[in-house]
Design a protein around this motif. Structure first.
Motif, PDB file in Angstrom:
ATOM      1  N   SER A   1       0.828  -1.204   0.000  1.00 24.33           N
ATOM      2  CA  SER A   1       0.000   0.000   0.000  1.00 24.33           C
ATOM      3  C   SER A   1       0.863   1.256   0.000  1.00 24.33           C
ATOM      4  N   LEU A   2       1.937   1.249   0.783  1.00 22.00           N
ATOM      5  CA  LEU A   2       2.868   2.392   0.817  1.00 22.00           C
ATOM      6  C   LEU A   2       3.488   2.624  -0.550  1.00 22.00           C
ATOM      7  N   SER A   3       3.873   1.542  -1.229  1.00 27.07           N
ATOM      8  CA  SER A   3       4.481   1.673  -2.543  1.00 27.07           C
ATOM      9  C   SER A   3       3.503   2.280  -3.538  1.00 27.07           C
ATOM     10  N   PHE A   4       2.248   1.831  -3.489  1.00 24.21           N
ATOM     11  CA  PHE A   4       1.230   2.370  -4.393  1.00 24.21           C
ATOM     12  C   PHE A   4       0.991   3.857  -4.125  1.00 24.21           C
ATOM     13  N   ILE A   5       0.825   4.221  -2.854  1.00 22.52           N
ATOM     14  CA  ILE A   5       0.571   5.627  -2.507  1.00 22.52           C
ATOM     15  C   ILE A   5       1.775   6.482  -2.888  1.00 22.52           C
ATOM     16  N   ALA A   6       2.983   6.007  -2.575  1.00 21.49           N
ATOM     17  CA  ALA A   6       4.193   6.768  -2.891  1.00 21.49           C
ATOM     18  C   ALA A   6       4.346   6.940  -4.400  1.00 21.49           C
ATOM     19  N   GLY A   7       4.112   5.862  -5.152  1.00 22.43           N
ATOM     20  CA  GLY A   7       4.222   5.941  -6.608  1.00 22.43           C
ATOM     21  C   GLY A   7       3.202   6.884  -7.224  1.00 22.43           C
ATOM     22  N   THR A   8       1.980   6.854  -6.699  1.00 26.05           N
ATOM     23  CA  THR A   8       0.929   7.734  -7.215  1.00 26.05           C
ATOM     24  C   THR A   8       1.210   9.184  -6.865  1.00 26.05           C
ATOM     25  N   LEU A   9       1.684   9.417  -5.631  1.00 27.38           N
ATOM     26  CA  LEU A   9       2.087  10.769  -5.219  1.00 27.38           C
ATOM     27  C   LEU A   9       3.248  11.269  -6.074  1.00 27.38           C
ATOM     28  N   ALA A  10       4.230  10.392  -6.291  1.00 26.84           N
ATOM     29  CA  ALA A  10       5.387  10.771  -7.114  1.00 26.84           C
ATOM     30  C   ALA A  10       4.954  11.123  -8.530  1.00 26.84           C
ATOM     31  N   LEU A  11       3.968  10.388  -9.052  1.00 26.22           N
ATOM     32  CA  LEU A  11       3.434  10.676 -10.384  1.00 26.22           C
ATOM     33  C   LEU A  11       2.777  12.056 -10.410  1.00 26.22           C
ATOM     34  N   ALA A  12       2.023  12.357  -9.355  1.00 26.45           N
ATOM     35  CA  ALA A  12       1.353  13.658  -9.260  1.00 26.45           C
ATOM     36  C   ALA A  12       2.362  14.805  -9.155  1.00 26.45           C
ATOM     37  N   PHE A  13       3.533  14.535  -8.571  1.00 27.14           N
ATOM     38  CA  PHE A  13       4.600  15.535  -8.502  1.00 27.14           C
ATOM     39  C   PHE A  13       5.332  15.641  -9.834  1.00 27.14           C
ATOM     40  N   ALA A  14       5.582  14.490 -10.469  1.00 32.21           N
ATOM     41  CA  ALA A  14       6.430  14.464 -11.668  1.00 32.21           C
ATOM     42  C   ALA A  14       5.767  15.124 -12.866  1.00 32.21           C
ATOM     43  N   ILE A  15       4.441  14.960 -13.026  1.00 33.34           N
ATOM     44  CA  ILE A  15       3.757  15.487 -14.214  1.00 33.34           C
ATOM     45  C   ILE A  15       3.882  17.010 -14.324  1.00 33.34           C
ATOM     46  N   PRO A  16       3.499  17.787 -13.282  1.00 33.12           N
ATOM     47  CA  PRO A  16       3.636  19.250 -13.419  1.00 33.12           C
ATOM     48  C   PRO A  16       5.087  19.719 -13.477  1.00 33.12           C
ATOM     49  N   LEU A  17       6.018  18.935 -12.858  1.00 31.42           N
ATOM     50  CA  LEU A  17       7.436  19.305 -12.906  1.00 31.42           C
ATOM     51  C   LEU A  17       8.098  18.854 -14.210  1.00 31.42           C
ATOM     52  N   ARG A  18       7.359  18.110 -15.028  1.00 24.09           N
ATOM     53  CA  ARG A  18       7.831  17.604 -16.325  1.00 24.09           C
ATOM     54  C   ARG A  18       9.085  16.745 -16.189  1.00 24.09           C
TER      55      ARG A  18
END
Length: 466
Positions: free
Chosen positions: A182-199
């Motif tokens: 669950s931590l890996s999924f949440i961390a990966g999804t959060l990281a995705l949400a950070f990575a998209i606007p930061l390109r």
């Protein structure tokens, strides 16, 4: 943020429940007052009319706090979905009256209204516990450099996934597999949400791979909740930066899932669990069934019997206290014994067995049935002490969830790592409300994991003292 109102003001949350009691002799009216009461509680809590919402972040950027997402999932599943069962009791199918000469089972109608009143009481108690213990802004003794958050979340997702797999392979540690997966999924999804606007192209690609890996695992799990949660969490994390896009796309997607998943899950389970077909083939058959539905296909049975658990609750309410007395503190005592490792108590009773004992006693299912029909947390509150038991259990539930969220924010330097990652990753079981024995065990060991992760972060200076 100060407590805006005295404690006595929280009685406003219980007005729908009290009003539904006034109409106890007219079950249809009583039911609808209690059912609509949950929407009233949502309104009071989300608008900050009883207690001001936290002002340290915009509302769109704090949706993972207990007052928002946890309340929506927990109370929505518990109290709102019962409308389908209620309409079925009144003789409706697919929102249409089947037969105008249909004779309503008055006893079943009274029990349904009774249990809905309990749901309304539970919702009010839960929100009272959250709001009374909701104290923001959190005084942080530790901090994390904001510039490092995106990469930290990315690497945390990559590290926790293999750790989860290792825990899965070690006998007796499967609980930690659930936590770290669950931590890996949440961390990966959060990281995705950070990575998209930061390109960050590389991070985005890897995070998308992780996300679809988890989404595929959800598809072949045979359960609807992981699929819905996967989409919901991604939408919540992307919402602060893409409000219009998320509103226009994710809400229809979620509604579509509620319509399509019953058929998908039914076909998948029938083939994968019943006929021994491989997961890939079962998934293909399930997708085909969704895309090519039969003319007489209806999900009404799913909405009535599976989406809501009120039918099970009515069975417990029918047997307790008339035939089986209240359990008092027995369930709490059982929850404490579950915490003792089996290494120190080889003859420790099975947790599943302890829970199913009251299911068999109430006649929800009968031995030697292999069906697992565990009571929800609100039912355990009722079985322990009726209305007072529900109030006590659900108030404590809200208070503990809110306190853990605040503790996580204190330890991990704020909302992003504290609530969005650690609280949502380790304590996701609080979104649904398991049987008390399973819940206490999961929360206890997740809290231990939170403290261990904090110590590791502090030791390697990811988290630093203010």
């Amino acid at each position: 943020m100060q407590n805006d109102k005295p404690i006595a003001a929280y009685i406003i949350l219980f007005i729908p429940w009290l009003l539904s009691l006034v109409f106890i002799s007219t079950p249809i009216t009583s039911y609808f007052i209690a059912w609509l009461g949950s929407f009233f509680i949502f309104y009071i809590s989300f608008t900050g009319k009883l207690k001001s919402l936290p002002t340290d972040r915009p509302v769109s950027a704090q949706l993972m706090r207990p007052i928002f997402l946890m309340q929506i999932v927990f109370a929505g599943y518990m109290a709102v979905t019962s409308i389908f069962y209620f309409l079925d009791v009144l003789g409706y199918r697919d929102f249409e009256k089947v037969n105008y000469y249909f004779l309503v089972d008055e006893n079943k109608l009274m029990l349904t209204a009774q249990c809905q009143r309990y749901y309304c009481l539970a919702h009010a108690s839960l929100v009272s516990g959250i709001l009374i213990f909701m104290r923001y802004p959190v005084e942080n003794k530790y901090y994390v450099e904001k510039s490092k958050l995106a990469n930290l979340l990315f690497f945390f997702a990559l590290i926790t996934l293999p750790l989860a797999i290792i825990f899965l392979k070690v006998p007796g540690l499967s609980q930690f597999y659930q936590q770290f997966n669950s931590l890996s999924f949440i961390a990966g999804t959060l990281a995705l949400a950070f990575a998209i606007p930061l390109r960050k192209v590389f991070n985005t690609v890897i995070c998308l791979i992780l996300y679809f890996f988890n989404f595929y695992a959800a598809l072949v799990s045979g359960f609807k909740e992981p699929i819905i949660i996967s989409v919901l969490v991604l939408g919540v994390f992307l919402y602060p930066n893409y409000k219009k896009v998320i509103t226009l796309t994710f809400i229809p997607i979620l509604l579509g899932l509620f319509v399509l998943l019953p058929t998908y899950n039914k076909v998948f389970r029938a083939n994968s669990w019943g006929n021994g077909v491989s997961d890939d083939e079962a998934r293909r058959l399930a997708v085909n069934a969704v895309l090519n539905p039969a003319d007489d296909e209806s999900n009404w049975g799913f909405f009535v019997g599976r989406l809501s658990e009120i039918e099970m609750f009515t069975t417990f309410a029918k047997s307790t206290p008339d035939h089986i007395g209240y359990y008092g503190t027995k369930l709490i005592e059982q929850s404490v014994t579950v915490l003792i490792p089996r290494a120190f108590w080889p003859d420790k009773p099975s947790t599943e067995g302890l829970v199913m004992e009251r299911v068999f006693n109430a006649g929800v299912v009968f031995m030697p049935s292999s069906v697992s029909a565990k009571p929800a947390f609100v039912v355990d509150g009722y079985l322990s002490g009726g209305s007072f038991g529900i109030f006590l259990f659900l108030f404590a539930y809200g208070a503990i969830a809110q306190s853990i969220s605040i503790k996580a924010e204190k330890l991990f330097g704020g909302y992003i790592l504290g609530t969005a990652l650690i609280f949502s990753g380790l304590f996701q079981m609080l979104w649904r409300g398991l049987s008390i024995e399973f819940l206490v065990n999961s929360v206890f060991w997740s809290y231990i994991s939170m403290l261990v992760i904090f110590r590791i972060f502090l030791m390697i200076k990811i988290v630093q003292r203010v």
